[in-house]
Each structure stands twice: as C-alpha cells, then as structure tokens.
Scaffold this motif. Sequence first.
Motif, PDB file in Angstrom:
ATOM      1  N   THR A 186      38.133  44.871  40.182  1.00  0.00           N
ATOM      2  CA  THR A 186      37.289  43.926  40.934  1.00  0.00           C
ATOM      3  C   THR A 186      37.602  42.483  40.533  1.00  0.00           C
ATOM      4  O   THR A 186      37.759  41.597  41.385  1.00  0.00           O
ATOM      5  CB  THR A 186      35.793  44.231  40.674  1.00  0.00           C
ATOM      6  OG1 THR A 186      35.562  45.605  40.978  1.00  0.00           O
ATOM      7  CG2 THR A 186      34.893  43.373  41.527  1.00  0.00           C
TER       8      THR A 186
ATOM      9  N   LYS B  12      39.335  39.346  42.645  1.00  0.00           N
ATOM     10  CA  LYS B  12      38.748  37.990  42.732  1.00  0.00           C
ATOM     11  C   LYS B  12      39.773  36.944  42.296  1.00  0.00           C
ATOM     12  O   LYS B  12      39.773  35.811  42.772  1.00  0.00           O
ATOM     13  CB  LYS B  12      37.520  37.883  41.822  1.00  0.00           C
ATOM     14  CG  LYS B  12      36.284  38.566  42.366  1.00  0.00           C
ATOM     15  CD  LYS B  12      35.103  38.265  41.442  1.00  0.00           C
ATOM     16  CE  LYS B  12      34.003  39.291  41.609  1.00  0.00           C
ATOM     17  NZ  LYS B  12      33.113  39.365  40.433  1.00  0.00           N
TER      18      LYS B  12
ATOM     19  N   GLU C 189      37.215  47.223  50.365  1.00  0.00           N
ATOM     20  CA  GLU C 189      36.210  46.170  50.589  1.00  0.00           C
ATOM     21  C   GLU C 189      36.861  44.797  50.696  1.00  0.00           C
ATOM     22  O   GLU C 189      36.328  43.898  51.321  1.00  0.00           O
ATOM     23  CB  GLU C 189      35.199  46.155  49.429  1.00  0.00           C
ATOM     24  CG  GLU C 189      34.144  47.229  49.560  1.00  0.00           C
ATOM     25  CD  GLU C 189      33.371  47.467  48.261  1.00  0.00           C
ATOM     26  OE1 GLU C 189      33.504  46.650  47.320  1.00  0.00           O
ATOM     27  OE2 GLU C 189      32.659  48.491  48.202  1.00  0.00           O
ATOM     28  N   SER C 190      38.014  44.642  50.074  1.00  0.00           N
ATOM     29  CA  SER C 190      38.680  43.332  50.083  1.00  0.00           C
ATOM     30  C   SER C 190      40.008  43.349  50.829  1.00  0.00           C
ATOM     31  O   SER C 190      40.789  42.398  50.719  1.00  0.00           O
ATOM     32  CB  SER C 190      38.913  42.862  48.646  1.00  0.00           C
ATOM     33  OG  SER C 190      37.699  42.741  47.972  1.00  0.00           O
TER      34      SER C 190
END
Length: 210
Positions: A25, A29, A63-64
């Motif tokens: 995660t 980012k 999700e990204s």
Amino acid sequence: MKQILPLYFIMGSQDCKLDPAFTLTEAIKGGITCFQFREKGPGSLQGTEKVALGRKLQRICRESNIPFIVNDDIELANTLQADGIHVGQDDMPIEEVVHKFVGNIIGLSVHTVEEAKQAATHNIDYIGVGPIFPTGTKKDAKKPVGASHIHTIRDAGISTPIVGIGGITKQNAHHVIQAGAEGISLISAISMSDYPQLAAKQLKAILTLA
Ligand code: TZP
Ligand code: MG
C-alpha cells in the motif's frame, strides 16, 4: 509497457521488514507502476496461505489500477486472473507459458544476449535483465552483468522492453535507465525499508531525472 515498467516492485512476505499489505500500500502511494507477487525461498508461505496473500495483494493493486503479476506459478496466475506472469529460464518452457497463461502480460528473466534474442522470437512483453548489480535477496543469483549489459542487448538489435533487476538502489538506478532500460525492478530497496512510501518516492524521482 512503457507506463507499466518504470518502477516495478517485486516482493513476497519473506522479503518484507513490515507487513506485506502495508508495504505494498505504501509503495503504491510512493508511485510504483507495477507489482510482482514473488512468494518464494526460505520463509515463504505455501499452499492456501500463499493464495490468500496473493488475493489480498491483488485487491490492493486493483484499487489503484496497478498491474498485478505473479512469479513462476502459472496455476496461481490463472486462478487469480492475474494481469501477468513472470518466469525465469529454469521455469516452465516459455512456449508452454504462452500457451497456458490466460492473462495479458508475459515477462521473462534473461541473463545473456542469446536468451534475450530467444525471448524476442516468442513475442514476450518484457524481459528482466540481470542481476545488474550484486544482490543479497536471491541466493542463487548469477554473476552481476553490470548496467552496460543492457546497452549490449540493445546493440544486438533487440527492442523488447527491458527492466533491469538485481541490487538496484537509489544510488545506482540512474545507470540502468541511462543504459536504455524502460524501468527498474527491485525488491529490497523498497521491501526492507522502514519507509516504503518514501523509498518508492525517491526512486521515482530518480527515474524522472535520469
Ligand atoms: N532476479 C535476479 S536478481 C533478483 C531476482 C529476483 C533479486 C532482486 O532483489 P534486490 O533486493 O532488488 O536485489
Ligand atoms: Mg522463476
């Protein structure tokens, strides 16, 4: 491929200083462009635990919109409907991978110019060239080839997209890009960092400058 390869992060639970899902995660980012799930070697999860971690990390990638690539395990890649599979020279023959993998991206590790030529004849989407520098992560890694080896492969007329692999850090990443690679792929520079987001951000900044 040009959007996918620049900052290609590889890891499995055995490579992580922190929790794998947290590490991924944070790396996302920080700007990674692709992820390879490589659950392999001493301390790695097996069986249902491996599948469960794969699913969890795949969800984080989805999700990204980060491509999720599975190392070696074509059965797992097909079960999870991964975006890609990455294999080495000693894994299943590449013809068989091309035939059996139902997803999109196929990557192959190469060490020599001859192997890179072979990959080109099979329409492989990208090749991982290395180890470029000495690495402590893969215990059976071959002798480092140096960044200039990427030049040599390009000079041999091979235009397959390339990621360098092995011992790449923020100190030496620019050499790999300057030698003609489309991206850097790395494990420990992010997975062993106390601050995976920052590590990814710094590598990303180097790519823009190189
Ligand atoms: N293949 C060649 S070197 C290597 C693999 C999987 C390990 C890369 O790990 P690190 O920590 O980025 O050197
Ligand atoms: Mg392999």
